[in-house]
Scaffold this motif. Structure first.
Motif, mmCIF file in Angstrom:
data_model
loop_
_atom_site.group_PDB
_atom_site.id
_atom_site.type_symbol
_atom_site.label_atom_id
_atom_site.label_comp_id
_atom_site.label_asym_id
_atom_site.label_seq_id
_atom_site.Cartn_x
_atom_site.Cartn_y
_atom_site.Cartn_z
ATOM 1 N N ASN A 108 136.655 0.120 120.430
ATOM 2 C CA ASN A 108 137.957 -0.075 119.785
ATOM 3 C C ASN A 108 138.919 -0.692 120.812
ATOM 4 O O ASN A 108 139.170 -0.091 121.861
ATOM 5 N N PRO A 109 139.489 -1.876 120.546
ATOM 6 C CA PRO A 109 140.355 -2.525 121.532
ATOM 7 C C PRO A 109 141.619 -1.733 121.852
ATOM 8 O O PRO A 109 142.097 -1.754 122.988
ATOM 9 N N LYS A 110 142.150 -0.997 120.873
ATOM 10 C CA LYS A 110 143.367 -0.204 121.129
ATOM 11 C C LYS A 110 143.076 0.948 122.090
ATOM 12 O O LYS A 110 143.887 1.262 122.955
ATOM 13 N N SER A 111 141.919 1.562 121.941
ATOM 14 C CA SER A 111 141.525 2.647 122.853
ATOM 15 C C SER A 111 141.340 2.119 124.267
ATOM 16 O O SER A 111 141.806 2.728 125.237
ATOM 17 N N ILE A 112 140.677 0.981 124.392
ATOM 18 C CA ILE A 112 140.432 0.387 125.710
ATOM 19 C C ILE A 112 141.752 -0.003 126.352
ATOM 20 O O ILE A 112 141.967 0.219 127.553
ATOM 21 N N GLU A 113 142.666 -0.572 125.565
ATOM 22 C CA GLU A 113 143.969 -0.989 126.088
ATOM 23 C C GLU A 113 144.758 0.215 126.604
ATOM 24 O O GLU A 113 145.364 0.161 127.673
ATOM 25 N N HIS A 114 144.726 1.308 125.868
ATOM 26 C CA HIS A 114 145.443 2.516 126.298
ATOM 27 C C HIS A 114 144.839 3.079 127.586
ATOM 28 O O HIS A 114 145.575 3.436 128.516
ATOM 29 N N LEU A 115 143.529 3.160 127.647
ATOM 30 C CA LEU A 115 142.879 3.687 128.852
ATOM 31 C C LEU A 115 143.161 2.812 130.072
ATOM 32 O O LEU A 115 143.401 3.329 131.171
ATOM 33 N N ARG A 116 143.163 1.507 129.896
ATOM 34 C CA ARG A 116 143.465 0.597 131.016
ATOM 35 C C ARG A 116 144.914 0.716 131.458
ATOM 36 O O ARG A 116 145.215 0.654 132.652
ATOM 37 N N ALA A 117 145.828 0.880 130.499
ATOM 38 C CA ALA A 117 147.241 1.030 130.851
ATOM 39 C C ALA A 117 147.467 2.301 131.667
ATOM 40 O O ALA A 117 148.169 2.280 132.692
ATOM 41 N N VAL A 118 146.871 3.399 131.237
ATOM 42 C CA VAL A 118 147.025 4.660 131.980
ATOM 43 C C VAL A 118 146.398 4.541 133.357
ATOM 44 O O VAL A 118 146.958 5.008 134.360
ATOM 45 N N GLU A 119 145.252 3.881 133.456
ATOM 46 C CA GLU A 119 144.610 3.665 134.757
ATOM 47 C C GLU A 119 145.507 2.826 135.669
ATOM 48 O O GLU A 119 145.643 3.120 136.863
ATOM 49 N N GLN A 120 146.148 1.812 135.105
ATOM 50 C CA GLN A 120 147.046 0.973 135.902
ATOM 51 C C GLN A 120 148.271 1.774 136.361
ATOM 52 O O GLN A 120 148.715 1.630 137.494
ATOM 53 N N TYR A 121 148.806 2.630 135.504
ATOM 54 C CA TYR A 121 149.933 3.482 135.904
ATOM 55 C C TYR A 121 149.557 4.370 137.084
ATOM 56 O O TYR A 121 150.334 4.554 138.022
ATOM 57 N N TYR A 122 148.360 4.937 137.035
ATOM 58 C CA TYR A 122 147.903 5.773 138.148
ATOM 59 C C TYR A 122 147.712 4.946 139.419
ATOM 60 O O TYR A 122 148.080 5.397 140.507
#
Length: 191
Positions: A108-122
């Motif tokens: 799911n592209p929305k799930s991947i986008e959210h996980l990448r955003a949180v990873e980038q924040y960290y």
């Protein structure tokens, strides 16, 4: 409830019996030890009176006592199940590991986008954790804590309280981080 009432009824009698048995030696009268003993004795008497008042309040209005007990028990349960930042990281790792096992065509592209955003924040050090006792929030900031730019120190450039909801990454309640759960529940369905 009746066991608690019976215990509260017995407490004043036990305190009265104990009060007659305890005597302070003559050689310590007028010293700091006597003042210390009087302090603890008066504190004990205050708590005895509080328990007697509690017993009468429970007997006078049991519905109100039930509501207060239910409210306090609910608050304690919510506080015990309040998720921490470690729980947030754990749920992110668990979901990321599950997503990795699915082929890219099915993700799911929305799930991947959210996980990448949180990873980038960290990675940038922009994500923060705040606990409110019964609920927790993960939110982002404009600058890293080690950032020493003018933007990080100027009070006019700091985010307002009204912009806080847009910076919330996740909301933790009852042992679960809800935004991660909602955005990644269908991680294996390409929409």
């Amino acid at each position: 409830m009746s066991v608690m009432l019976r215990t509260l009824k017995k407490t004043p009698v036990a305190v009265t019996n104990l009060k007659g048995k305890v005597k302070f030696p003559e050689k310590f009268k007028g010293t700091i030890l006597e003042k210390w003993a009087n302090y603890w004795k008066n504190l004990f008497i205050d708590y005895k009176q509080m328990l007697q008042d509690l017993r009468t309040d429970i007997q006078d209005d049991p519905r109100k006592a039930f509501l207060w007990t239910t409210g306090l028990a609910t608050t304690v349960i919510l506080a015990k199940n309040n998720p921490t930042e470690i729980d947030f990281k754990d749920s992110l790792k668990r979901v990321t590991n599950n997503v990795i096992l699915v082929s890219e065509e099915c993700r799911n592209p929305k799930s991947i986008e959210h996980l990448r955003a949180v990873e980038q924040y960290y990675n940038e050090g922009l994500i923060h954790y705040r606990s409110f006792g019964i609920a927790s929030v993960m939110y982002t900031s404009e600058c890293n804590e080690s950032c020493d730019l003018y933007k990080a120190h100027c009070s006019y450039l700091k985010p307002t309280y009204f912009s806080f909801p847009s910076r919330v990454v996740d909301f933790g309640f009852m042992g679960r981080w809800w935004n991660v759960y909602v955005k990644t529940v269908n991680y294996d369905i390409n929409i």
